[in-house]
Design an enzyme around this catalytic site. Structure first.
Site, PDB file in Angstrom:
ATOM      1  CG  HIS A 184       4.946  -0.664  -3.595  1.00 54.12           C
ATOM      2  ND1 HIS A 184       5.707   0.414  -3.217  1.00 54.12           N
ATOM      3  CD2 HIS A 184       4.726  -0.525  -4.923  1.00 54.12           C
ATOM      4  CE1 HIS A 184       5.952   1.164  -4.288  1.00 54.12           C
ATOM      5  NE2 HIS A 184       5.362   0.620  -5.324  1.00 54.12           N
ATOM      6  CB  CYS A 482      -1.808   7.362  13.150  1.00 54.11           C
ATOM      7  SG  CYS A 482      -0.996   6.202  14.267  1.00 54.11           S
TER       8      CYS A 482
END
Length: 549
Positions: A184, A482
């Site tokens: 996170h 990606c």
């Protein structure tokens, strides 16, 4: 000489400032006898309700991703099963703090056992536990410090409830003892454009107020930096901002070699910002948001409308749709088995189509219908392709639905090692470096203690990227990246040197990647790639390239 503290660099740039630690969690008191178990149970329920209400209120003051994260945490705190279990323990004689701690620990263990995305959310439960215990004990909430001046935030780990309202004008950089390149904190640092170093266990020695220089690109924290080092870092920051502001438009190297710059898109609230970014389209459109948190799959009409909204926003540009990546960290009651012992190695990604074929058929029909009604250039790719037979089957299904461009994601070593066979049957390949690193090094990407193995600079991982890009080049197929690796400007140069033709990143990372490309020739990128591949490990690879920039 000052000892440098090392971790995983996930932000860009360098900045100096005084340390300020995240306010600590409340210590769990010794167990105590309970005089009125029913009152204790009611107090436990009230504490959880108060935490949920506080998070809901924070969500109304946040925007974008922050609002969504806080709302999700509020839902977790308001989970009736959580309250019922904790209240039952209290009613049976446990004191409130220990009833809460025991309950949260049980839920946490379940998330860790599930692995993947769910394991990454274990820190969210820790934060909720600490908040509920603090509320019950009448103690201050753990959270962000407020020293009255800008600071470098240091924490064991960061919880979404705090970081969602983080003020980048006050927080100069982030340093955490735990966490990895997909944590996170890493995602937040990139979104805010902050230098950050995660998985830096030695930062535990830093005291409040101590001056540090955080070098995000290198993954280094320098305590007590010399004035000359601070001045140099400030000058480089100014130059970096000037470079990024001066370059616009399609990605290209200094000698004109084209590299498509695209954005990642994974939730509806991200659409407006992603569409407004100076990009050539979407390199990864994650479609899971339509399927999660529901008992039945979305209908053909619902999916068509959702895809049409994205395609319309990117009319005239590329949109690479990843079909449903269910299983592992994203279990769905209508698609995945609840009893898989190791779901990360089970029925996930494209394999789900074998168990629930109608899911893929409906999704492809919806994508095709939306594509026909829009002006976007729609590409479709399958997640977790392992062998060429799967890629060929998927490409045939895509084309039967009238969609002209079918691709495969390279996320497991087997796909990279046989990339030439995939390139034979697909129109393009896309490398997901996060999962590819996890499977290459047999290292759970949620474990901060293994963050060094998951460093996208690891030469073994770059070998697989090179093999995939080489296979794509032989067949004239575009090969994109990606994963998180594409967002690192220095590593982006290496990827281009390996033969990658497109990079898909968070919108906030586009400008720096574009500027890095514009400042170097293709031949220089190839030289950087050779240096990285020749290194003994990820840290040496990064150092070798940065020393030449």
């Amino acid at each position: 000489m000052t000892t440098l503290l090392r971790g995983i660099g996930v932000g860009t740039g360098s900045v100096a400032g005084p340390v300020a630690w995240m306010a600590p969690a409340p210590a769990l008191p010794a167990p105590r006898p309970v005089g009125d178990p029913s009152a204790e149970a009611a107090a436990v329920r009230a504490a959880l309700a108060a935490v949920a209400a506080d998070l809901e209120e924070r969500a109304t003051r946040a925007t974008g991703t922050g609002a969504e994260v806080l709302a999700a945490q509020a839902m977790m705190a308001a989970d009736p099963a959580l309250a019922e279990q904790a209240a039952t323990l209290a009613a049976n004689g446990a004191d409130g703090p220990h009833a809460l701690a025991t309950t949260f620990d049980g839920f946490r263990a379940a998330l860790l056992a599930a692995g993947g995305y769910f394991a990454e959310r274990a820190a969210d439960l820790d934060d909720l536990r600490d908040r509920a215990v603090a509320r019950l004990l009448g103690l201050p909430m753990p959270g962000l410090p407020d020293p009255g001046h800008p600071y470098v935030l240091v924490a064991e780990d960061l919880a979404p409830a705090d970081t969602a309202l983080l003020d980048p004008e006050q927080v100069l950089a982030l340093v955490t003892l735990r966490g990895g390149p997909t944590s996170h904190t890493a995602i937040l640092a990139k979104a805010l454009g902050l230098p950050a170093v995660v998985g830096c266990a030695d930062a535990a020695e830093l005291a409040n107020g101590r001056q540090v220089l955080v070098r995000g690109a290198e993954g280094v924290v320098e305590p007590d930096p010399a004035p000359e080092a601070i001045a140099l870092a400030a000058r480089r920051q100014r130059e970096r901002r000037e470079r990024t502001a001066a370059v616009h438009g399609p990605g290209r190297t200094a000698d004109g070699h084209r590299v498509a710059l695209l954005v990642n898109l994974g939730a509806p609230h991200e659409l407006s910002g992603a569409a407004a970014a100076d990009s050539e389209g979407v390199g990864l459109f994650r479609t899971e948001f339509l399927f999660l948190d529901r008992a039945q799959a979305p209908s053909l009409a619902e999916q068509t409308a959702a895809y049409r909204e994205v395609f319309d926003a990117f009319a005239g540009r590329r949109v690479v749709v990843r079909t449903l990546d269910a299983g592992a960290d994203k279990p769905l009651p209508f698609a995945t088995a609840p009893d898989e012992e190791n779901p990360a190695l089970g029925i996930r990604g494209l394999r789900t189509a074998g168990r629930a074929p109608q899911l893929l058929e409906t999704q492809l029909a919806a994508v095709a219908a939306a594509a026909r009604q829009s002006g976007a250039e729609v590409w479709v790719m399958a997640p977790m392709v392992s062998v060429p037979r799967e890629a060929a089957w998927f490409a045939a299904r895509v084309r039967e639905h009238g969609l002209p461009l079918a691709g495969a994601m390279v996320e497991v070593p087997a796909a990279a090692l046989r990339a030439e066979r995939l390139a034979e049957v697909c129109d393009f390949l896309s490398i997901g470096t996060n999962d590819l690193a996890q499977y290459t090094f047999a290292a759970d990407r949620t474990l901060g203690s293994l963050a060094e193995l998951l460093d996208p600079w690891q030469p073994a991982l770059l070998d697989l990227v090179a093999a995939t890009a080489r296979a794509g080049g032989e067949y004239g197929r575009p090969v994109g990246v990606c994963g998180e690796a594409a967002a690192d400007p220095a590593l982006a140069l290496v990827l281009v040197g390996l033969g990658v033709t497109s990079l898909s990143v968070a919108p906030s990372c586009l400008a720096e990647v574009r500027a890095a490309l514009a400042g170097h020739t293709l031949e220089q990128c190839r030289e950087f790639a050779e240096s990285a591949l020749a290194a003994v490990d990820g840290r040496a690879a990064r150092d070798a390239v940065l020393s030449r920039l």
